[in-house]
Design a protein around this motif. Structure first.
Motif, PDB file in Angstrom:
ATOM      1  N   MET A   1       0.831  -1.190   0.000  1.00 35.48           N
ATOM      2  CA  MET A   1       0.000   0.000   0.000  1.00 35.48           C
ATOM      3  C   MET A   1       0.871   1.247   0.000  1.00 35.48           C
ATOM      4  SD  MET A   1      -3.308  -0.290   2.434  1.00 35.48           S
ATOM      5  CE  MET A   1      -4.510   0.753   1.700  1.00 35.48           C
ATOM      6  N   ASP A   2       0.367   2.260  -0.622  1.00 35.24           N
ATOM      7  CA  ASP A   2       1.040   3.550  -0.660  1.00 35.24           C
ATOM      8  C   ASP A   2       1.055   4.143   0.751  1.00 35.24           C
ATOM      9  OD1 ASP A   2       2.103   5.925  -1.516  1.00 35.24           O
ATOM     10  OD2 ASP A   2       0.208   6.714  -2.250  1.00 35.24           O
ATOM     11  N   GLU A   3       2.159   4.681   1.156  1.00 40.03           N
ATOM     12  CA  GLU A   3       2.316   5.230   2.506  1.00 40.03           C
ATOM     13  C   GLU A   3       1.723   6.634   2.647  1.00 40.03           C
ATOM     14  OE1 GLU A   3       3.879   3.688   5.193  1.00 40.03           O
ATOM     15  OE2 GLU A   3       4.115   1.876   4.014  1.00 40.03           O
ATOM     16  N   GLU A  24      -7.906   3.587  -2.747  1.00 43.73           N
ATOM     17  CA  GLU A  24      -7.308   3.404  -4.076  1.00 43.73           C
ATOM     18  C   GLU A  24      -5.978   2.673  -4.009  1.00 43.73           C
ATOM     19  OE1 GLU A  24      -7.217   7.437  -5.477  1.00 43.73           O
ATOM     20  OE2 GLU A  24      -9.138   7.230  -6.519  1.00 43.73           O
ATOM     21  N   ALA A  25      -5.249   2.844  -2.915  1.00 46.25           N
ATOM     22  CA  ALA A  25      -3.941   2.209  -2.769  1.00 46.25           C
ATOM     23  C   ALA A  25      -4.047   0.715  -2.437  1.00 46.25           C
ATOM     24  CB  ALA A  25      -3.134   2.924  -1.683  1.00 46.25           C
ATOM     25  N   TRP A  26      -5.224   0.280  -1.985  1.00 47.18           N
ATOM     26  CA  TRP A  26      -5.422  -1.126  -1.625  1.00 47.18           C
ATOM     27  C   TRP A  26      -5.352  -1.998  -2.873  1.00 47.18           C
ATOM     28  CZ3 TRP A  26     -10.647  -3.829  -1.204  1.00 47.18           C
ATOM     29  CH2 TRP A  26     -10.508  -5.098  -0.648  1.00 47.18           C
ATOM     30  N   ASP A  27      -4.684  -3.122  -2.756  1.00 46.18           N
ATOM     31  CA  ASP A  27      -4.528  -4.036  -3.889  1.00 46.18           C
ATOM     32  C   ASP A  27      -5.757  -4.911  -4.134  1.00 46.18           C
ATOM     33  OD1 ASP A  27      -4.420  -5.931  -1.849  1.00 46.18           O
ATOM     34  OD2 ASP A  27      -2.351  -6.546  -2.262  1.00 46.18           O
ATOM     35  N   GLY A  28      -6.770  -4.797  -3.310  1.00 46.01           N
ATOM     36  CA  GLY A  28      -7.984  -5.586  -3.469  1.00 46.01           C
ATOM     37  C   GLY A  28      -7.869  -6.986  -2.896  1.00 46.01           C
ATOM     38  N   GLY A  64     -13.341  -1.386  -1.894  1.00 42.65           N
ATOM     39  CA  GLY A  64     -12.747  -1.041  -0.602  1.00 42.65           C
ATOM     40  C   GLY A  64     -13.748  -0.404   0.345  1.00 42.65           C
ATOM     41  N   ALA A  65     -14.589   0.468  -0.183  1.00 44.75           N
ATOM     42  CA  ALA A  65     -15.575   1.144   0.665  1.00 44.75           C
ATOM     43  C   ALA A  65     -16.563   0.156   1.264  1.00 44.75           C
ATOM     44  CB  ALA A  65     -16.307   2.222  -0.133  1.00 44.75           C
TER      45      ALA A  65
END
Length: 183
Positions: A1-3, A24-28, A64-65
């Protein structure tokens, strides 16, 4: 994930942007990564759940939501704390994103479907019955049963659907859900 999203306050991001960036940063895939979003951001803004419901209608954020909405309930958020889920259920009905549909179907057992949520829940459930994903169909069958319990006018239709599923569906996840159905 993006920091980047973790330092949202120091970076001058508003909460909604930080939450969107984190989703958005989550890889799913990583449950730990998306759970971290909840752990860090859920108490940062009183509108957290309301914002998630809004994001549930956005294709790039919906998986994600909806995962975060489901997780919040699992972690003790009260159903009464949720804003109206009608728009999220309606968006999931139109969505081609199976995780979004699955997460909302998994939330249905916690909801009262006797009132305003009937129509959007019914739309999602009956749409999801045609999903190519067995897990989505399994939860859709459970949702159909829940709707039939709440609404006598749906019982015959749902009983036919569930009877057919018991005969035709072979996936273990579906058969397990069907065994829990009342109809």
């Amino acid at each position: 994930m993006d920091e980047d999203w973790r330092n949202w306050e120091e970076d001058g991001l508003d909460f909604e942007d930080a939450l969107a960036e984190a989703i958005e940063a989550w890889d799913g895939k990583s449950k730990a990564a998306i759970a971290e979003v909840h752990d860090i951001l859920s108490d940062a803004d009183e509108d957290y759940l309301e914002i998630l419901v809004g994001y549930a209608a956005e294709d790039d954020l919906s998986d994600g939501a909806t995962w975060l909405l489901k997780h919040a309930l699992e972690k003790g958020a009260a159903v009464s704390d949720l804003p109206d889920l009608s728009s999220a259920l309606e968006a999931a009905t139109r969505s081609t994103r199976w995780p979004t549909q699955l997460h909302l179907l998994q939330i249905l057992p916690r909801l009262d479907l006797t009132g305003d949520l009937r129509k959007p829940a019914q739309g999602l459930v009956f749409t999801a019955l045609a999903s190519p994903r067995a897990m989505v169909r399994a939860w859709a069958y459970a949702g159909a049963d829940q709707l039939a319990v709440a609404h006598a006018d749906l019982r015959m239709r749902v009983m036919k659907i569930l009877d057919r599923a018991r005969e035709e569906e072979t996936a273990a996840s579906i058969q397990a859900r069907l065994r829990q159905c009342k109809f």
